[in-house]
Design a protein around this motif. Structure first.
Motif, PDB file in Angstrom:
ATOM      1  N   LYS A  37       0.856  -1.179   0.000  1.00 54.19           N
ATOM      2  CA  LYS A  37       0.000   0.000   0.000  1.00 54.19           C
ATOM      3  C   LYS A  37       0.890   1.225   0.000  1.00 54.19           C
ATOM      4  CE  LYS A  37      -3.694  -2.450   0.323  1.00 54.19           C
ATOM      5  NZ  LYS A  37      -4.621  -2.511  -0.804  1.00 54.19           N
ATOM      6  N   LEU A  60      -3.160   8.387   7.944  1.00 57.79           N
ATOM      7  CA  LEU A  60      -3.915   7.437   7.130  1.00 57.79           C
ATOM      8  C   LEU A  60      -5.293   7.986   6.802  1.00 57.79           C
ATOM      9  CD1 LEU A  60      -2.975   3.960   8.657  1.00 57.79           C
ATOM     10  CD2 LEU A  60      -2.224   4.964   6.505  1.00 57.79           C
ATOM     11  N   PHE A  64      -6.619   8.605   3.147  1.00 56.89           N
ATOM     12  CA  PHE A  64      -7.870   7.944   2.762  1.00 56.89           C
ATOM     13  C   PHE A  64      -8.828   8.956   2.131  1.00 56.89           C
ATOM     14  CE2 PHE A  64     -12.162   6.400   3.769  1.00 56.89           C
ATOM     15  CZ  PHE A  64     -12.088   5.104   3.280  1.00 56.89           C
ATOM     16  N   LYS A  67      -7.613  10.204  -1.251  1.00 56.08           N
ATOM     17  CA  LYS A  67      -7.843   9.182  -2.283  1.00 56.08           C
ATOM     18  C   LYS A  67      -9.302   9.196  -2.712  1.00 56.08           C
ATOM     19  CE  LYS A  67      -4.303   5.717  -1.224  1.00 56.08           C
ATOM     20  NZ  LYS A  67      -4.092   4.319  -0.775  1.00 56.08           N
ATOM     21  N   ARG A  71     -10.617   9.764  -6.394  1.00 64.65           N
ATOM     22  CA  ARG A  71     -11.436   8.735  -7.064  1.00 64.65           C
ATOM     23  C   ARG A  71     -12.695   9.369  -7.651  1.00 64.65           C
ATOM     24  NH1 ARG A  71     -10.041   5.287  -2.302  1.00 64.65           N
ATOM     25  NH2 ARG A  71      -8.446   3.850  -3.065  1.00 64.65           N
ATOM     26  N   ARG A 215      -0.244   3.239  -8.346  1.00 62.82           N
ATOM     27  CA  ARG A 215      -1.642   3.032  -8.741  1.00 62.82           C
ATOM     28  C   ARG A 215      -2.657   3.443  -7.684  1.00 62.82           C
ATOM     29  NH1 ARG A 215      -4.776  -1.277  -7.299  1.00 62.82           N
ATOM     30  NH2 ARG A 215      -6.516  -1.764  -8.670  1.00 62.82           N
ATOM     31  N   LEU A 216      -3.725   4.063  -8.170  1.00 61.81           N
ATOM     32  CA  LEU A 216      -4.900   4.290  -7.325  1.00 61.81           C
ATOM     33  C   LEU A 216      -5.994   3.373  -7.833  1.00 61.81           C
ATOM     34  CD1 LEU A 216      -6.320   6.140  -5.133  1.00 61.81           C
ATOM     35  CD2 LEU A 216      -7.232   7.401  -7.086  1.00 61.81           C
ATOM     36  N   GLY A 217      -6.424   2.436  -6.970  1.00 65.00           N
ATOM     37  CA  GLY A 217      -7.505   1.523  -7.363  1.00 65.00           C
ATOM     38  C   GLY A 217      -8.849   2.052  -6.889  1.00 65.00           C
ATOM     39  N   ARG A 218      -9.807   1.148  -6.790  1.00 67.55           N
ATOM     40  CA  ARG A 218     -11.155   1.557  -6.376  1.00 67.55           C
ATOM     41  C   ARG A 218     -11.319   1.551  -4.866  1.00 67.55           C
ATOM     42  NH1 ARG A 218     -14.341   2.375 -10.513  1.00 67.55           N
ATOM     43  NH2 ARG A 218     -13.389   1.833 -12.487  1.00 67.55           N
ATOM     44  N   GLY A 219     -10.285   1.136  -4.168  1.00 66.02           N
ATOM     45  CA  GLY A 219     -10.333   1.155  -2.708  1.00 66.02           C
ATOM     46  C   GLY A 219     -11.013  -0.059  -2.100  1.00 66.02           C
ATOM     47  N   GLY A 220     -11.269  -1.064  -2.948  1.00 60.70           N
ATOM     48  CA  GLY A 220     -11.925  -2.280  -2.458  1.00 60.70           C
ATOM     49  C   GLY A 220     -10.985  -3.152  -1.641  1.00 60.70           C
ATOM     50  N   GLY A 221      -9.683  -3.003  -1.828  1.00 61.52           N
ATOM     51  CA  GLY A 221      -8.712  -3.812  -1.083  1.00 61.52           C
ATOM     52  C   GLY A 221      -8.419  -5.105  -1.802  1.00 61.52           C
TER      53      GLY A 221
END
Ligand SMILES: Nc1nc2c(c(=O)[nH]1)N(C=O)[C@@H](CNc1ccc(C(=O)N[C@@H](CCC(=O)O)C(=O)O)cc1)CN2
Ligand SMILES: Nc1ncnc2c1ncn2[C@@H]1O[C@H](COP(=O)(O)OP(=O)(O)OP(=O)(O)O)[C@@H](O)[C@H]1O
Length: 221
Positions: A37, A60, A64, A67, A71, A215-221
Motif C-alpha cells: 500500500k 492514514l 484515505f 484518495k 477517485r 496506482r490508485l484503485g477503487r479502494g476495495g482492497g
C-alpha cells in the motif's frame, strides 16, 4: 489532445510484471513488483510525517480522504468522456499491447475482465488473443495460461483462477464476469497461488496512476 488522453488511459490499465514476491519466483527476473500500500499522487509527504508532527492514524485518515476525492474526480471525468473516443482509445491501447514483445512472449498472465459500467479500459481483444492462443506449429506447449479475479467474500478476499474460455465466466453480484470456482467437470480451478510457475504479466485495472506508475484503485482492497 487525443494523444495525451490516450496516454492517461494507457496508464489506467497498468501492465507489468516479470515477477511478484507472493508468486512462485522467477529465476530469470531481477525486477519485483510488490502489492504494497504505497502513497499515491503526491501524497507521499503526508505519509512520511514524523509521529511527533502528526499521528499515524491522522495520516492514514488524510490519505484515505484524499484518495476518495481523487477517485470521485476521476470517475466523473471518465463518465463524461465521449463514448466513441473511449472506444478508439480502447482499440489503440489493445493494439499497443498486442504488438508488444513483452505481451507476445508472456506465457502466464493475470488479467481483469472489463466492466464497461465502471468505464474500465477494455481487455476483450487481449483476452480473446490470450485464449485463442495460436501457435505457429499448432502445439499447445507454448499456450498462454490465463488467471482472472474472483471475489470470494465481502471482505475483499480475492483469488485469481485459471480459465480456458470466456464461457468459464459468470456474472457476480457486482455484474462483473468472474470464473465459477469449479470447471464444467466439477474440478476446482487452479489458483495462481498454487501454480508452479511464475506469472509473467499482470494486466490490472486502475483509476489513476502517477508519473512513476503508482496506482490508485477503487479502494476495495
Ligand atoms: N473488472 C474488474 N474486476 C475486478 C476488479 C476491478 O476493479 N475491475 N477488482 C479490483 O480489485 C476486484 C473487484 N473489486 C471491485 C471493487 C469495487 C467495484 C465497484 O463497483 N466500485 C464502484 C464503487 C462502489 C461503491 O463504492 O459502492 C466504483 O468504483 O465506482 C467493483 C469491483 C476483482 N475484480
Ligand atoms: N497502510 C495501510 N494499512 C492498512 N490498511 C490499508 C493501508 N492502506 C490502505 N489500506 C486499506 O486497504 C484497502 C484498499 O485501500 P487502497 O487505498 O490501498 O485501495 P487501492 O489500492 O487504491 O484500491 P484497490 O485495493 O481496490 O485496488 C482499504 O480498505 C484501505 O483502508
Amino acid at each position: 489532445m487525443w494523444r495525451s488522453g490516450l496516454r492517461q488511459r494507457v496508464k489506467e490499465m497498468l501492465m507489468i510484471l516479470p515477477s511478484c514476491p507472493f508468486l512462485p519466483p522467477s529465476p530469470s527476473s531481477s525486477q519485483h513488483f510488490a502489492f504494497t500500500k504505497k502513497p499515491l499522487l503526491g501524497l507521499a509527504n503526508a505519509s512520511l510525517c514524523s509521529p511527533g508532527t502528526m499521528s499515524t492514524a491522522t495520516n492514514l485518515d488524510g490519505i484515505f480522504k484524499q484518495k476518495q476525492v481523487l477517485r470521485s474526480k476521476v470517475r466523473k471525468s471518465l463518465k463524461s468522456m465521449d463514448p466513441s473516443l473511449r472506444s478508439q482509445e480502447d482499440d489503440a491501447i489493445q493494439s499497443l499491447v498486442l504488438e508488444a514483445p513483452w505481451f507476445k512472449s508472456s506465457q502466464r498472465l493475470c488479467a481483469y475482465i472489463t466492466c464497461s459500467a465502471l468505464r474500465e479500459v477494455d481487455t476483450s481483444k487481449l483476452l480473446s488473443q490470450i485464449l485463442q492462443n495460436p501457435t505457429k506449429d499448432g502445439s499447445v506447449e507454448n499456450a498462454k495460461k490465463l488467471y482472472v479475479p474472483r471475489v470470494e467474500d465481502k471482505n475483499s478476499h480475492m483469488r485469481m483462477l485459471n480459465i480456458s474460455s470466456m464461457d468459464d465466466l459468470i456474472a457476480n453480484s457486482m455484474d462483473i464476469l468472474e470464473p465459477a470456482p469449479v470447471d464444467q467437470h466439477g474440478n476446482a480451478r487452479e489458483d495462481v497461488m498454487q501454480a508452479n510457475d511464475p506469472v509473467d504479466l499482470f494486466l490490472l485495472p486502475g483509476l489513476a496512476f502517477d508519473k512513476s506508475g503508482r496506482r490508485l484503485g477503487r479502494g476495495g482492497g
